[in-house]
Write an enzyme that holds these catalytic residues in place. Structure first.
Site, PDB file in Angstrom:
ATOM      1  N   GLU A  30     -20.044  31.902 -22.306  1.00  0.00           N
ATOM      2  CA  GLU A  30     -20.963  30.989 -21.618  1.00  0.00           C
ATOM      3  C   GLU A  30     -20.559  30.780 -20.167  1.00  0.00           C
ATOM      4  O   GLU A  30     -21.415  30.674 -19.289  1.00  0.00           O
ATOM      5  CB  GLU A  30     -21.009  29.649 -22.346  1.00  0.00           C
ATOM      6  CG  GLU A  30     -21.847  29.682 -23.597  1.00  0.00           C
ATOM      7  CD  GLU A  30     -22.240  28.301 -24.048  1.00  0.00           C
ATOM      8  OE1 GLU A  30     -22.122  27.355 -23.255  1.00  0.00           O
ATOM      9  OE2 GLU A  30     -22.675  28.179 -25.198  1.00  0.00           O
ATOM     10  N   HIS A  54     -20.385  20.495 -35.116  1.00  0.00           N
ATOM     11  CA  HIS A  54     -19.207  21.097 -35.752  1.00  0.00           C
ATOM     12  C   HIS A  54     -18.249  20.020 -36.261  1.00  0.00           C
ATOM     13  O   HIS A  54     -17.710  20.129 -37.368  1.00  0.00           O
ATOM     14  CB  HIS A  54     -18.489  22.019 -34.783  1.00  0.00           C
ATOM     15  CG  HIS A  54     -19.171  23.327 -34.567  1.00  0.00           C
ATOM     16  ND1 HIS A  54     -19.469  24.190 -35.597  1.00  0.00           N
ATOM     17  CD2 HIS A  54     -19.614  23.928 -33.431  1.00  0.00           C
ATOM     18  CE1 HIS A  54     -20.069  25.275 -35.122  1.00  0.00           C
ATOM     19  NE2 HIS A  54     -20.176  25.132 -33.812  1.00  0.00           N
ATOM     20  N   GLU A 100     -15.072  29.458 -35.713  1.00  0.00           N
ATOM     21  CA  GLU A 100     -15.742  30.751 -35.682  1.00  0.00           C
ATOM     22  C   GLU A 100     -14.853  31.906 -35.209  1.00  0.00           C
ATOM     23  O   GLU A 100     -15.360  32.971 -34.875  1.00  0.00           O
ATOM     24  CB  GLU A 100     -16.984  30.655 -34.798  1.00  0.00           C
ATOM     25  CG  GLU A 100     -18.010  29.656 -35.332  1.00  0.00           C
ATOM     26  CD  GLU A 100     -19.294  29.637 -34.519  1.00  0.00           C
ATOM     27  OE1 GLU A 100     -19.393  30.412 -33.554  1.00  0.00           O
ATOM     28  OE2 GLU A 100     -20.197  28.846 -34.860  1.00  0.00           O
ATOM     29  N   VAL A 135     -17.192  17.321 -27.023  1.00  0.00           N
ATOM     30  CA  VAL A 135     -17.966  16.328 -27.763  1.00  0.00           C
ATOM     31  C   VAL A 135     -17.645  16.411 -29.256  1.00  0.00           C
ATOM     32  O   VAL A 135     -17.185  17.448 -29.747  1.00  0.00           O
ATOM     33  CB  VAL A 135     -19.483  16.520 -27.565  1.00  0.00           C
ATOM     34  CG1 VAL A 135     -19.856  16.454 -26.103  1.00  0.00           C
ATOM     35  CG2 VAL A 135     -19.953  17.826 -28.175  1.00  0.00           C
ATOM     36  N   HIS A 166     -13.711  25.557 -31.386  1.00  0.00           N
ATOM     37  CA  HIS A 166     -14.920  26.308 -31.733  1.00  0.00           C
ATOM     38  C   HIS A 166     -14.593  27.766 -32.005  1.00  0.00           C
ATOM     39  O   HIS A 166     -14.932  28.319 -33.052  1.00  0.00           O
ATOM     40  CB  HIS A 166     -15.944  26.201 -30.602  1.00  0.00           C
ATOM     41  CG  HIS A 166     -17.264  26.825 -30.936  1.00  0.00           C
ATOM     42  ND1 HIS A 166     -17.493  28.192 -30.837  1.00  0.00           N
ATOM     43  CD2 HIS A 166     -18.420  26.285 -31.371  1.00  0.00           C
ATOM     44  CE1 HIS A 166     -18.740  28.449 -31.207  1.00  0.00           C
ATOM     45  NE2 HIS A 166     -19.325  27.313 -31.534  1.00  0.00           N
TER      46      HIS A 166
END
Length: 328
Positions: A153, A274, A241, A270, A210
């Site tokens: 990203e 998840h 992941e 945040v 993440h």
């Protein structure tokens, strides 16, 4: 006879002067003319008469007025978490740069669409935010992402900014949270201070990241190594992941052989989907459920990194570093 008439005229004249003089004296209850009425209040100026501050104190320089800071986040549909995490980071940056305009953008279009439909809350994606900056006449753009690492990203954001370089005099991109060794030290300090009350030797403090397919996924292994090197042997890092996996974490806890309790907390800005579902949910494959099945007492802390002052300070530092790259 002539003398009597003169006496009468003199008396009339004296009487007239006396009456005239007595009528000009002030009454006993009146204040003398030269003394102001002390009881009368000084009137407040009307709103339009209030003195305005000097223009130089409020408007700033032309260069400052033409500069904008764009804070870019993945986003979340969890309103409470968003306000105290992303909102806290944005507020810290705004306070650090009061001379500049600041705007928000999210990268997750699915979250943007959900917020618009559910809450009638409109948030720009990156393209919309950049177009808005061009339309507003912004000449200098500082972009500070709240990404954890230089992953896919972050790379996409950098690519899109390149497409807009000709629309601004200058565009600078700040670094993600974990970039330098100093960043790791700052993050480790923030998360260990926040959880130090749990570090009793019988409790494992496990942070859930993440994970990414990008090479930058190594930040999680680096974090684990640096935690151990700093003496935080009861701290563990896993990802949803990527690697290290939950199985890796369970194996490490079993190998330690001393834990009765596990505290779970997200290693994400945040506490969103998840954290609430993959980490703290009641489904059979959630981290909480799996660890309870392993025999541990589990406590879930739905607290995003953005809630920690030390993390907000680090994002501000990265924004300052980015601003320092400007040519002016």
């Amino acid at each position: 006879m002539r003398n009597k008439m003169a006496a009468v005229l003199t008396g009339i004249l004296v009487l007239g002067l006396c009456v005239s003089g007595c009528g000009s004296k002030p009454a006993a209850s009146e204040a003398p003319a030269e003394e102001p009425a002390a009881a009368e209040p000084v009137p407040e100026p009307a709103p339009e008469e209030t003195q305005k501050p000097a223009e130089a104190e409020t408007a700033g320089t032309a260069e400052e007025a033409d500069t904008r800071i764009l804070v870019v986040s993945f986003g979340t549909s969890y309103n409470d978490s968003r306000d105290i995490t992303i909102g806290a980071v944005e507020e810290s940056i705004a306070e650090a740069f009061p001379q500049y305009d600041m705007k928000r953008a999210f990268t997750a279009q699915i979250i943007i669409d959900k917020l618009k439909e559910r809450d009638q809350l409109e948030i720009d994606n990156v393209t919309q935010a950049l177009d808005r900056a061009v339309a507003d006449g912004v000449k200098t753009l500082i972009v500070q992402p709240t990404h954890l690492m230089n992953g896919l990203e972050y790379a996409d954001l950098a690519d899109e900014l390149e497409d807009y370089e000709s629309d601004f005099d200058e565009v600078v991109l700040g670094e993600p949270l974990l970039t330098s060794d100093a960043d790791y030290e700052a993050v480790i300090k923030a998360i260990t201070e926040d959880t130090k009350s749990y570090d009793d030797g019988e409790t494992a403090i496990v942070f859930m990241g993440h994970g990414t397919e990008a090479e930058s996924n190594q930040v999680y292994a680096n974090m684990q190594e640096k935690l151990a090197a700093a003496g935080y042997e009861n701290y563990y890092i896993g990802t949803v992941e990527a690697e290290p996996t939950l199985d890796d974490v369970c194996a490490a806890l079993k190998a330690a052989g001393k834990y009765k309790k596990v505290v779970l907390q997200p290693l994400m800005v945040v506490a969103g989907d998840h954290a609430n579902n993959d980490m703290a949910g009641d489904e059979a494959d959630s981290w909480k459920t799996v660890l309870e099945a392993e025999g541990y007492e589990v406590e879930c802390r739905l607290k995003g990194l953005g809630e920690l002052p030390g993390i907000c300070d680090l994002y501000v530092e990265h924004a300052r570093d980015a601003a320092a790259k400007l040519s002016r």
